[in-house]
Design an enzyme around this catalytic site. Structure first.
Site, PDB file in Angstrom:
ATOM      1  N   ARG A   1       6.066  -0.228  -9.701  1.00 12.03           N
ATOM      2  CA  ARG A   1       4.877  -0.836  -9.107  1.00 12.03           C
ATOM      3  C   ARG A   1       5.264  -1.701  -7.903  1.00 12.03           C
ATOM      4  NH1 ARG A   1       0.890  -5.663 -10.994  1.00 12.03           N
ATOM      5  NH2 ARG A   1      -0.696  -5.266  -9.414  1.00 12.03           N
ATOM      6  N   HIS A   2       4.358  -1.768  -6.931  1.00  8.92           N
ATOM      7  CA  HIS A   2       4.580  -2.546  -5.715  1.00  8.92           C
ATOM      8  C   HIS A   2       4.633  -4.049  -5.975  1.00  8.92           C
ATOM      9  CE1 HIS A   2       0.421  -4.007  -5.725  1.00  8.92           C
ATOM     10  NE2 HIS A   2       0.059  -2.775  -6.052  1.00  8.92           N
TER      11      HIS A   2
ATOM     12  N   ARG B   1       1.278  -1.385   0.650  1.00  9.44           N
ATOM     13  CA  ARG B   1       1.947  -2.245  -0.330  1.00  9.44           C
ATOM     14  C   ARG B   1       3.002  -1.479  -1.123  1.00  9.44           C
ATOM     15  NH1 ARG B   1      -3.428  -1.489  -1.882  1.00  9.44           N
ATOM     16  NH2 ARG B   1      -3.896  -0.899  -4.049  1.00  9.44           N
TER      17      ARG B   1
ATOM     18  N   GLU C   1      -3.457   4.194  -5.736  1.00  6.25           N
ATOM     19  CA  GLU C   1      -4.172   3.520  -6.809  1.00  6.25           C
ATOM     20  C   GLU C   1      -5.556   4.148  -6.979  1.00  6.25           C
ATOM     21  OE1 GLU C   1      -4.367   2.304  -9.572  1.00  6.25           O
ATOM     22  OE2 GLU C   1      -3.635   0.239  -9.334  1.00  6.25           O
TER      23      GLU C   1
END
Length: 215
Positions: free
Chosen positions: A10-11, A60, A84
């Site tokens: 995840r970012h 991101r 996302e």
């Protein structure tokens, strides 16, 4: 053949994460803390000697992947299927505002029931259906010595990995969200399947600030 390890990462943190705003596919950059998180996590992931690096094209996730690319010399590949969930006109709302303006929808989301995000966004099921094949593409030409890293987003990673592993949807809520810059590590098992090595790995437990309010 398949990879020896698949990391779904995840970012780092964004300002909207900090403000508890729904991001969806709004292209929000990392904040200063998020950049530092990405650099620290990249240093840990670099020790796994990754051989391929793929990212969502939202900045991101792309910026997070870039920190690992700088350490490893890998070229970042981009796949829009790793974005996302699309929340359409909910983007920018806080979770509290969403509950106030869309109480029935917010209640269904908290209960893990099917709910399209926004007026014309996606459902969780639709996200998983586009994300899981992207993971399969990421590893299908890999060798057992390869480590593939995918930089992406919290909700998409959670439900996409669950579908990729063949976990029935009724059990998806049992898998917690990912903290910023934490990851899921998957290893191959028998019959060309995969198993979870680590979930939400990378740091001591931290609050989950994401578009995934089931936590």
């Amino acid at each position: 053949m398949t990879a020896g390890r698949l990391i779904v990462w995840r970012h780092g943190r964004t300002e909207w994460n900090l403000q508890d705003k729904v991001q969806g596919q709004a292209d929000i950059p990392l904040d200063e803390v998020g950049v530092e998180q990405a650099r620290a996590a990249a240093a840990r992931l670099a020790s796994l000697a990754p051989t391929r690096l793929i990212a969502s094209d939202l900045q991101r996730a792309a910026s997070t992947a870039a920190e690992l690319a700088a350490l490893t010399g890998l070229t970042v590949e981009y796949d829009k299927s790793l974005r996302e969930i699309d929340v359409d006109d909910w983007a920018g709302l806080t979770m509290a505002e969403l509950a106030e303006t869309n109480p029935e929808a917010a209640a269904r989301i908290r209960a893990g029931e099917p709910q399209r995000r926004g007026t014309a966004g996606e459902t969780v099921e639709e996200v998983a259906a586009r994300f899981a094949p992207a993971l399969q593409r990421a590893v299908e030409d890999a060798d057992p010595s390869d480590t593939v890293v995918v930089a992406t987003h919290g909700l998409a990673a959670r439900v996409g990995v669950c579908l990729f592993l063949g976990i029935p949807q009724a059990h998806w809520p049992a898998f917690g969200g990912l903290s910023n810059c934490n990851w899921i590590s998957l290893l191959p098992s028998r019959n060309n399947n995969w198993r979870i090595e680590e979930w939400n790995a990378g740091s001591l437990p931290a609050p989950v600030m994401s578009d995934d309010p089931q936590q």
